[in-house]
Write an enzyme that holds these catalytic residues in place. Structure first.
Site, PDB file in Angstrom:
ATOM      1  N   HIS A  97       0.844  -1.187   0.000  1.00 32.04           N
ATOM      2  CA  HIS A  97       0.000   0.000   0.000  1.00 32.04           C
ATOM      3  C   HIS A  97       0.888   1.249   0.000  1.00 32.04           C
ATOM      4  O   HIS A  97       1.943   1.273   0.640  1.00 32.04           O
ATOM      5  CB  HIS A  97      -0.922   0.012   1.222  1.00 32.04           C
ATOM      6  N   ASP A  99       0.883   4.092   1.454  1.00 32.04           N
ATOM      7  CA  ASP A  99       1.282   4.762   2.682  1.00 32.04           C
ATOM      8  C   ASP A  99       2.389   4.020   3.421  1.00 32.04           C
ATOM      9  O   ASP A  99       2.889   4.510   4.442  1.00 32.04           O
ATOM     10  CB  ASP A  99       0.077   4.987   3.602  1.00 32.04           C
ATOM     11  N   HIS A 199      -4.987  -8.843   5.758  1.00 33.91           N
ATOM     12  CA  HIS A 199      -5.228  -7.438   5.402  1.00 33.91           C
ATOM     13  C   HIS A 199      -5.892  -7.382   4.027  1.00 33.91           C
ATOM     14  O   HIS A 199      -5.317  -6.899   3.050  1.00 33.91           O
ATOM     15  CB  HIS A 199      -3.905  -6.664   5.411  1.00 33.91           C
TER      16      HIS A 199
END
Length: 328
Positions: A97, A99, A199
Site C-alpha cells: 500500500h 502509505d 489485510h
C-alpha cells in the site's frame, strides 16, 4: 474522541483550529542501549494528516539501522532522528500500500553516495512479491521500475560524482510466505521471520519478527486481529502494532459495509491489548494510528481500551518516539 472533528474523515478540523506541529526531535526513552526502536512515522493512511507522517519504524542494533516500511515522510524523519543512511542495514516492507512505500525509493535516490553519510553499500529490501491475480509489481518490481523512472537522474549523478551506480547498491527480494513464521533474512546482527497476516483485499501482507542478541521486536503490519501476530510476537520485548478506532469512523457516518471492511482489515485498541497479552510481550507500541490526527483521539483514549486487556507497558505512538526494551 474529539467530536468537533467528526465531520472530517481526515481529521483536519476547522480552518481556525491550531494545526498539530510535526515532530522534529526525539522523545521517549533517550538513554543509550544496544537495541533501540524509533517510531519514525505513525499515521494510518493513505491521506496525509497533520501531526503524524506515514508508517515507518527504525530498529537500531548497535550502530546499524533496519527500517520497517517507508511511508511518506520516512526519509525526513530518519534524518531528524539523527540516523545516518550509511548505517542502513536493510528494509522490510509489510505490504505494498502506498502509505507504506511512498518514500521507499526516495530513501535510496536522495540518500545515495558517500557524501553526507549516504548509502554506499548494498542494501537488501525484503517485501511481498507480485499479486498473481493481476500484473501488479511486487517489491522487486517496484524498485526496478523506480530505477528506470529515475534513470536520467541516476545517470547524471553517476557520471558527475564518484559513486557506485544505484542499481548495484539495491538488492530487492520478493518473499512469499504463509501464516507460519518463516525466516526471510539473516546477517551478523539480526534474524528476521515473516508471516502472512490478514489485510484484505491484498494478496499478501506481512508481519515481521526481528531477533537480536539484545531482544526481539515484532511488527503486526496492517492486519485484522490475528493469532499469527501473537505467534510472531511471542515473548518479544516490543510489539509495534497497528490500531484503528472503529467508534471514530462510525460516528463519521461510515456505512455498515465500510465499517465491516475496516474491521476485517485493521485492529481495534481492545483487540491490540488482547493480542499483546496473548503474546506475552513486555511493551506494545501503537502505530499506524487511524485516525492519524492527534486531535481526533487523545492518547488516554487510545491507551484505556488497550489497558483493559494488557498489563504491560503501552506506548501511544507519535513520530520520533524512541523506545528501549526494559528487560534486556
Amino acid at each position: 474522541m474529539n467530536a468537533s472533528l467528526c465531520t472530517d474523515p481526515f481529521g483536519a478540523g476547522s480552518s481556525s483550529e491550531a494545526v498539530p506541529a510535526d515532530a522534529v526531535r526525539l522523545t521517549g526513552d533517550l538513554g543509550d542501549g544496544p537495541l533501540r526502536v524509533v517510531l519514525l512515522g505513525t499515521a494510518a493512511g493513505p491521506y496525509p494528516a497533520p501531526g503524524r507522517q506515514g508508517a515507518a519504524t527504525a530498529v537500531v542494533v548497535g550502530d546499524r539501522v533496519y527500517l520497517v516500511d517507508a511511508g511518506y515522510g520516512a526519509l525526513r524523519k530518519y534524518a531528524q532522528a539523527g540516523l545516518a543512511l550509511r548505517d542502513l542495514g536493510g528494509v522490510f516492507v509489510t505490504h505494498l500500500h502506498s502509505d507504506h512505500v511512498a518514500d521507499l525509493f526516495n530513501l535510496l535516490l536522495l540518500g545515495w553516495g558517500p557524501a553526507n553519510r549516504g548509502v554506499d553499500h548494498q542494501v537488501r529490501i525484503v517485501g511481498p512479491g507480485p499479486d498473481p491475480r493481476d500484473s501488479s509489481a511486487g517489491t522487486a518490481g517496484l524498485v526496478e521500475h523506480g530505477l528506470s523512472a529515475f534513470g536520467q537522474d541516476i545517470g547524471v549523478r553517476t557520471r558527475t560524482s564518484p559513486r557506485t551506480h544505484l542499481a548495484k547498491l539495491v538488492q530487492a527480494e520478493d518473499v512469499s510466505v504463509e501464516s507460519t513464521p518463516t525466516p526471510v533474512y539473516e546477517d551478523d546482527r539480526i534474524r528476521v521471520l515473516a508471516a502472512a497476516v490478514p489485510h484484505p483485499p491484498l494478496h499478501l501482507a506481512l508481519g515481521f519478527r526481528i531477533e537480536t542478541e539484545h531482544g526481539a521486536v515484532a511488527f503486526s503490519g496492517d492486519t485484522a486481529r490475528s493469532r499469527v501476530v501473537a505467534e510472531l510476537a511471542a515473548s518479544a520485548d516490543i510489539l509495534v502494532h497497528e490500531v484503528m478506532d472503529p467508534t471514530y469512523y462510525r460516528d463519521l457516518g461510515y456505512s455498515p459495509e465500510l465499517l465491516d471492511f475496516l474491521a476485517a482489515s485493521h485492529t481495534s485498541p481492545q483487540e491490540v491489548g488482547q493480542v499483546a497479552a496473548e503474546a506475552g510481550v513486555e511493551c506494545v507500541a501503537l502505530s499506524h494510528i487511524g485516525p492519524p490526527d492527534p486531535r481526533a483521539v487523545t492518547d488516554d483514549d487510545w491507551e484505556r481500551p488497550v489497558r483493559a486487556g494488557f498489563r504491560g507497558r503501552i506506548v501511544v505512538g507519535h513520530d520520533l518516539t524512541r523506545i528501549l526494551p526494559t528487560r534486556s
